[in-house]
Write a protein that holds these residues in place. Structure first.
Motif, PDB file in Angstrom:
ATOM      1  N   GLY A  39       0.569  11.288   9.336  1.00 61.26           N
ATOM      2  CA  GLY A  39       0.325   9.939   8.849  1.00 61.26           C
ATOM      3  C   GLY A  39      -0.969   9.314   9.330  1.00 61.26           C
ATOM      4  O   GLY A  39      -1.529   9.692  10.357  1.00 61.26           O
ATOM      5  N   VAL A  40      -1.395   8.332   8.545  1.00 61.92           N
ATOM      6  CA  VAL A  40      -2.596   7.565   8.853  1.00 61.92           C
ATOM      7  C   VAL A  40      -2.172   6.123   9.116  1.00 61.92           C
ATOM      8  O   VAL A  40      -1.462   5.513   8.310  1.00 61.92           O
ATOM      9  N   LYS A  41      -2.598   5.564  10.235  1.00 59.88           N
ATOM     10  CA  LYS A  41      -2.269   4.182  10.576  1.00 59.88           C
ATOM     11  C   LYS A  41      -3.451   3.304  10.206  1.00 59.88           C
ATOM     12  O   LYS A  41      -4.586   3.571  10.609  1.00 59.88           O
ATOM     13  N   GLU A  78      -7.842  -3.053   5.871  1.00 63.21           N
ATOM     14  CA  GLU A  78      -8.247  -1.848   5.136  1.00 63.21           C
ATOM     15  C   GLU A  78      -7.645  -1.776   3.735  1.00 63.21           C
ATOM     16  O   GLU A  78      -8.037  -0.931   2.938  1.00 63.21           O
ATOM     17  N   TYR A  79      -6.703  -2.658   3.413  1.00 63.83           N
ATOM     18  CA  TYR A  79      -6.104  -2.650   2.074  1.00 63.83           C
ATOM     19  C   TYR A  79      -6.773  -3.656   1.139  1.00 63.83           C
ATOM     20  O   TYR A  79      -6.512  -3.660  -0.057  1.00 63.83           O
ATOM     21  N   THR A  80      -7.641  -4.484   1.703  1.00 59.31           N
ATOM     22  CA  THR A  80      -8.251  -5.552   0.904  1.00 59.31           C
ATOM     23  C   THR A  80      -9.161  -4.971  -0.174  1.00 59.31           C
ATOM     24  O   THR A  80     -10.025  -4.137   0.099  1.00 59.31           O
ATOM     25  N   GLY A  81      -8.948  -5.412  -1.402  1.00 58.18           N
ATOM     26  CA  GLY A  81      -9.830  -5.044  -2.512  1.00 58.18           C
ATOM     27  C   GLY A  81      -9.604  -3.668  -3.099  1.00 58.18           C
ATOM     28  O   GLY A  81     -10.325  -3.254  -4.014  1.00 58.18           O
ATOM     29  N   LEU A  82      -8.611  -2.924  -2.610  1.00 58.22           N
ATOM     30  CA  LEU A  82      -8.397  -1.566  -3.122  1.00 58.22           C
ATOM     31  C   LEU A  82      -8.025  -1.555  -4.604  1.00 58.22           C
ATOM     32  O   LEU A  82      -8.345  -0.613  -5.331  1.00 58.22           O
ATOM     33  N   GLU A  83      -7.320  -2.612  -5.066  1.00 55.80           N
ATOM     34  CA  GLU A  83      -6.912  -2.648  -6.473  1.00 55.80           C
ATOM     35  C   GLU A  83      -8.113  -2.724  -7.416  1.00 55.80           C
ATOM     36  O   GLU A  83      -8.011  -2.364  -8.604  1.00 55.80           O
ATOM     37  N   ARG A  84      -9.266  -3.163  -6.881  1.00 53.63           N
ATOM     38  CA  ARG A  84     -10.462  -3.268  -7.719  1.00 53.63           C
ATOM     39  C   ARG A  84     -11.310  -2.001  -7.681  1.00 53.63           C
ATOM     40  O   ARG A  84     -12.111  -1.751  -8.590  1.00 53.63           O
ATOM     41  N   LEU A  93      -2.675   6.296  -0.344  1.00 52.65           N
ATOM     42  CA  LEU A  93      -1.554   5.658   0.350  1.00 52.65           C
ATOM     43  C   LEU A  93      -0.383   6.584   0.676  1.00 52.65           C
ATOM     44  O   LEU A  93       0.470   6.227   1.485  1.00 52.65           O
ATOM     45  N   LYS A  94      -0.304   7.737   0.057  1.00 55.71           N
ATOM     46  CA  LYS A  94       0.906   8.557   0.187  1.00 55.71           C
ATOM     47  C   LYS A  94       1.179   8.995   1.626  1.00 55.71           C
ATOM     48  O   LYS A  94       2.328   9.221   2.006  1.00 55.71           O
ATOM     49  N   ASP A  95       0.153   9.114   2.460  1.00 51.60           N
ATOM     50  CA  ASP A  95       0.346   9.504   3.864  1.00 51.60           C
ATOM     51  C   ASP A  95       0.153   8.328   4.812  1.00 51.60           C
ATOM     52  O   ASP A  95      -0.046   8.511   6.018  1.00 51.60           O
ATOM     53  N   ASP A  96       0.218   7.117   4.281  1.00 54.09           N
ATOM     54  CA  ASP A  96       0.006   5.910   5.077  1.00 54.09           C
ATOM     55  C   ASP A  96       1.272   5.595   5.874  1.00 54.09           C
ATOM     56  O   ASP A  96       2.366   5.503   5.317  1.00 54.09           O
ATOM     57  N   LEU A  97       1.137   5.430   7.185  1.00 51.03           N
ATOM     58  CA  LEU A  97       2.310   5.176   8.023  1.00 51.03           C
ATOM     59  C   LEU A  97       2.964   3.828   7.723  1.00 51.03           C
ATOM     60  O   LEU A  97       4.180   3.676   7.854  1.00 51.03           O
ATOM     61  N   ASN A  98       2.178   2.834   7.331  1.00 50.45           N
ATOM     62  CA  ASN A  98       2.762   1.553   6.950  1.00 50.45           C
ATOM     63  C   ASN A  98       3.618   1.701   5.694  1.00 50.45           C
ATOM     64  O   ASN A  98       4.680   1.087   5.572  1.00 50.45           O
ATOM     65  N   VAL A  99       3.156   2.530   4.765  1.00 51.46           N
ATOM     66  CA  VAL A  99       3.914   2.776   3.529  1.00 51.46           C
ATOM     67  C   VAL A  99       5.212   3.512   3.860  1.00 51.46           C
ATOM     68  O   VAL A  99       6.283   3.166   3.342  1.00 51.46           O
ATOM     69  N   PHE A 128       5.428  -5.731  10.581  1.00 52.06           N
ATOM     70  CA  PHE A 128       4.193  -5.008  10.296  1.00 52.06           C
ATOM     71  C   PHE A 128       2.993  -5.698  10.936  1.00 52.06           C
ATOM     72  O   PHE A 128       2.989  -6.921  11.143  1.00 52.06           O
ATOM     73  N   PHE A 129       1.997  -4.875  11.228  1.00 51.35           N
ATOM     74  CA  PHE A 129       0.724  -5.357  11.788  1.00 51.35           C
ATOM     75  C   PHE A 129       0.964  -6.206  13.044  1.00 51.35           C
ATOM     76  O   PHE A 129       0.309  -7.219  13.269  1.00 51.35           O
ATOM     77  N   VAL A 130       1.902  -5.759  13.866  1.00 54.63           N
ATOM     78  CA  VAL A 130       2.321  -6.557  15.031  1.00 54.63           C
ATOM     79  C   VAL A 130       1.226  -6.604  16.106  1.00 54.63           C
ATOM     80  O   VAL A 130       1.223  -7.504  16.947  1.00 54.63           O
TER      81      VAL A 130
END
Length: 915
Positions: A298-300, A305-311, A322-328, A349-351
């Motif tokens: 996994g990647v933490k 780091e998620y800001t603006g990805l939809e664009r 995102l498939k190996d994202d630890l938050n996911v 999350f993001f504690v």
């Protein structure tokens, strides 16, 4: 109190629906000999290489083996394919063997015609590519004759081609019974009884019955279950004399099942229903993928780091990212177990980041949105198939404790525990919709005032008429007042203008109540004497209060309890949620020859919102209610937009504004199809005249301070000599104040419809209901023999109206005695309508039109053409009743019987009501 977290709104909760476990595809089932090769003909509808859900594969195999099955796989799980694919397979096998003759093979029973209609449309789409299989729907909507059936078909399906293998008339189906017959259980009973329908169940056509499918089987319990069970038994006995095949029975339901422990009970239920053997192993339930069952390194990532990805990334690229994202992975693990309150989820999350609660919430929403977009390929489920749930609770009343000090509660309670441990009763609260005066409502039983909802019938209606008591502060004198004379004329009330009341003594501790003046026999409870207060009981004949004792306003059901009505609450929620739905951004269809091939403006694209109701009647009413309310908001918004566009003009009237709004509506495609230019003009004129009448005072554009209607003020008014017009000016008002006084008095007339109308508008239009009668005014009110309403500028003797009330306030402000106020105010009001100024300015300059009517004499109306539509430069609000106005005469509130003062109001808050 209303904003208390979780009090009335809970959520949003977030839930994920994991994808179903995949099984074999149709190509593999064909290769294994499970199903027919004829499915190649339907590859456009059932892609041969697309995997089935495992429960669909299991269902097909069991039915092919001749097993009876129960499909209990939930909504959206593809239950239809579980029975439709094996039925089509059986018919295809017959076609291959050359035995596919006329006659019913499969009966699909639906509880409602709407479900049968949906299924027939799907079969039409599928079987247009396979003409060998016939199908038909036989319900109460099915026409007897073929010609009429074709006319009905093209009327209800204007863009659909009738295919040869769809049988649409009763005559046609009797002649050649369809292979797949769709109906409901009520019609099936008729078919079994009528001799002319024997063709379905006897003779050569009855040899091939193979399937009975019962959709929504869970509803057939109790008496209805017994009835359908006997009907199926009757059907089986009827066809048993001719039947060659084993009969396979299939039940579907989204709510049957319930896990392994309930399997035996469900199997017994189906066995009793069909009179055929069902076994626990024949109950087919869905199986879902464990989203976290994968080995990853996994990647933490941090929230930034998620800001603006939809664009910057498309759906497939987002999946790879995102498939190996630890938050996911953590999201999937938590949500797979059970739905979570979004605010609780965010705290996990993001504690390690220094984020505020709001920032943390926004970060988790952003991550959920990204995961919902991310797909391995265009056919796959999202990485996180999430949905939000919000639960909204209705307001079921307001309750108040009156002991010593008033405490308000917005949840049902009959008592309140004091800090000292003693318990006192509560009372249900109601209030006037105009002035806000508080009342308590209940029923007296054994000299105790109880909640009215304690005596309701099975439908929630009060068995006895509720009692209403007006509350007042101790320092306020309690007295009865008169009703607005104008209101009585407009509503046609013949009842006495004085509101009858009785004074009562109420114990705020135990609820004991008795009429004032009666010698108290006993101390009702152990609380001290300060527990007693005086209240006024309204003596009413109806179940509702139509006149407020405080302000005198007379309107049906003007005093209401604090209970949320179903339709208005749902309408507000619907209107709030709809704009939040993402638009469906897509290109126009290639065969739409009349539009540009460019992409549609995403703000104009379709959004879909599904609203459920408890009954068809309620759903039908709510649909029209929602449409009407939406149109109100739509056109009010348009009015504001157009007025903003016309700011360069100083003088805008209703007629010119109508033309501008019609033009705007055409440009924005706001009109319903089929309206010609005259009908569009009439619609907008009607809408503007309703605003001019201020028919919805609290939520109309003028009531919110968004626009104002003012008479055109000519330059010559500044030269007016007050002393020469016959008005006794002992209040020392200026000529500008005199103009504003007339404006306030005229407002009371236009709000009661005493106005002229544009040529295309008729007061009898239902849009003006219930006040859709011609209304005029004279110096004194008169009864009309022609059914009109004739208001009096002056109220009748010992009566009052809004005009006299306003003038009286001006005199009271000057310190005059009660007797002087009554005498001087009536005299001034009369002078304002009989002086030279009235005839030689207001009438001659056509602000007021006069008309001679036989038997009624000369009557007056305000001429709408002399009123301008403006955006107010300054607004004022009453510090007591909350009315918003654009005129301020010495701080006096123009609301009837309100003694509040006008203060300057900052613009901005009112905007939220029309967005």
């Amino acid at each position: 109190m209303l904003g208390e977290e979780g009090k009335f709104v809970k959520g949003p909760f977030i839930e994920i629906t994991q994808p179903f476990i995949k099984g074999k595809n149709l190509m593999e089932l064909i290769a294994n000999g499970v199903i027919s090769e004829e499915f190649f003909a339907l590859k456009n509808h059932f892609p041969l290489e697309r995997p089935l859900h495992i429960h669909q594969e299991t269902a097909i195999k069991k039915v092919v083996e001749g097993r009876n099955i129960i499909v209990a796989t939930g909504t959206g799980s593809g239950k239809t394919e579980c029975f439709l694919l094996p039925i089509l397979n059986e018919l295809m096998r017959e076609k291959e063997a050359g035995t596919l003759t006329d006659g019913v093979r499969a009966l699909l029973l639906y509880p409602m015609n709407a479900l049968a209609n949906d299924q027939i449309a799907r079969l039409r789409d599928i079987l247009k590519d396979y003409p060998y299989i016939t199908f038909g729907r036989y319900t109460g909507e099915t026409e007897e004759e073929q010609k009429k059936a074709e006319e009905l078909f093209y009327k209800t399906n204007p863009d659909v081609e009738l295919i040869p293998n769809e049988l649409i008339s009763r005559q046609q189906m009797r002649k050649t019974p369809p292979h797949i017959l769709l109906t409901n259980y009520a019609m099936l009973e008729y078919l079994l009884l009528r001799p002319k329908d024997n063709e379905f169940f006897s003779g050569e056509n009855a040899k091939h019955w193979k399937f009975i499918v019962l959709d929504e089987a869970h509803i057939y319990n109790g008496a209805k279950g017994t009835e359908i069970s006997m009907l199926i038994q009757k059907l089986k006995e009827r066809i048993s004399h001719y039947q060659h095949n084993h009969l396979t029975c299939i039940a579907t339901s989204a709510t049957l099942g319930g896990g392994k422990n309930a399997r035996k009970e469900v199997a017994k239920f189906a066995t009793d229903l069909f009179h055929e053997p069902f076994y626990p192993d024949d109950i087919i339930e869905s199986k879902r993928v464990d989203l976290t069952n994968r080995k990853i390194h996994g990647v933490k990532r941090s929230s930034k780091e998620y800001t603006g990805l939809e664009r910057t990334k498309d759906n497939i690229a987002l999946y790879s990212f995102l498939k190996d994202d630890l938050n996911v992975i953590q999201l999937q693990e938590i949500l797979q177990s059970e739905p979570q309150l979004l605010s609780d989820l965010a705290r996990k999350f993001f504690v390690n980041e220094n984020l505020s609660n709001q920032a943390r919430l926004e970060a988790i929403v952003q991550l959920v949105n990204l995961c919902a977009m991310a797909k391995e390929d265009q056919e796959s489920m999202p990485l996180l198939p999430a949905r939000y749930h919000v639960f909204v609770k209705a307001l079921e009343g307001a309750y108040v404790s009156l002991y010593k000090k008033r405490l308000l509660f917005l949840d049902r309670r009959k008592s309140y525990k004091l800090p000292d441990g003693n318990v006192v009763v509560t009372f249900e609260l109601a209030n006037c919709q105009r002035c806000g005066q508080e009342y308590i409502v209940g029923l007296t039983k054994d000299e105790k005032l109880e909640h009215a909802d304690a005596d309701v019938d099975i439908e929630g209606m009060n068995r006895r008429k509720p009692e209403f008591y007006m509350l007042s502060k101790p320092e306020e004198a309690m007295h009865t007042i008169s009703v607005d004379d104008d209101e009585l004329i407009v509503v046609g009330s013949d009842k006495a203008k004085e509101i009858a009341t009785d004074e009562y003594i109420l114990c705020t501790a135990c609820g004991h109540i008795e009429q004032a003046g009666k010698k108290r026999q006993t101390n009702c409870c152990n609380f001290p004497e300060e527990k007693y207060i005086k209240v006024l009981k309204l003596k009413i004949a109806e179940y509702t209060v139509n006149t407020c004792l405080k302000c005198g306003n007379h309107t049906p059901n003007i005093v209401k309890q604090f209970r949320t009505a179903d339709d208005p609450a749902t309408e507000v929620l619907t209107r709030a949620l709809y704009p939040c739905i993402p638009p469906n951004k897509q290109l126009l269809e290639e065969d739409d020859f009349f539009r540009s091939s460019e992409s549609i403006d995403e703000n104009l694209l379709g959004r879909k919102l599904l609203v459920f109701s408890d009954s068809r009647q309620e759903a039908a009413f709510f649909a029209s209610y929602l449409q009407a309310k939406y149109n109100n908001v739509l056109w009010r918004h348009s009015i504001i937009q157009v007025i903003n566009q016309l700011q360069e003009y100083d003088d805008i009237r209703i007629d010119s504004l109508t033309n501008a709004i019609v033009k705007y509506g055409k440009q924005k495609n706001l009109f319903e199809p089929g309206l010609d230019d005259i009908e569009k003009q009439k619609l907008i004129q009607t809408i503007l005249i309703k605003e001019f009448m201020n028919s919805e005072r609290q939520i109309g554009l003028e009531g919110l301070g968004l626009i104002s209607f003012v008479p055109e003020k000519p330059n010559k008014w500044s030269n007016l000599n007050i002393n020469s017009v016959g008005i006794h000016n002992e209040l020392n008002f200026t000529i500008d104040e005199l103009w504003e006084i007339y404006k306030v008095l005229f407002n009371t007339l236009r709000e009661l419809n005493a106005i002229t109308l544009p040529d295309l508008v008729a007061i009898t239009d239902p849009a003006f209901s219930p006040r859709n009668r011609e209304t005029y005014f004279k110096i004194e009110a008169e009864h009309s023999s022609l059914g009109n309403k004739i208001l009096g500028w002056l109220p009748k003797d010992k009566s009052i109206n809004r005009r006299l009330d306003f003038i009286q306030k001006m005199y009271r402000q000057k310190g005059y005695s009660k007797e002087e106020v009554e005498q001087k105010a009536r005299r001034l009001l009369k002078q304002l309508a009989t002086s030279n100024l009235f005839d030689k300015f207001w009438v001659r300059d056509e602000y007021i039109t006069e008309t001679a009517i036989a038997k009624e004499g000369t009557v007056y109306k305000l001429n709408y053409k002399k009123w301008q539509v403006k955006k107010p430069e300054k607004l004022f609000i009453c510090d007591k009743c909350g009315s918003i106005v654009s005129s301020n005469i010495r701080g006096i509130c123009p609301t009837f019987r309100c003694e509040g003062s006008l203060v300057e109001y900052e613009r901005g808050h009112e905007q939220i009501f029309i967005l």
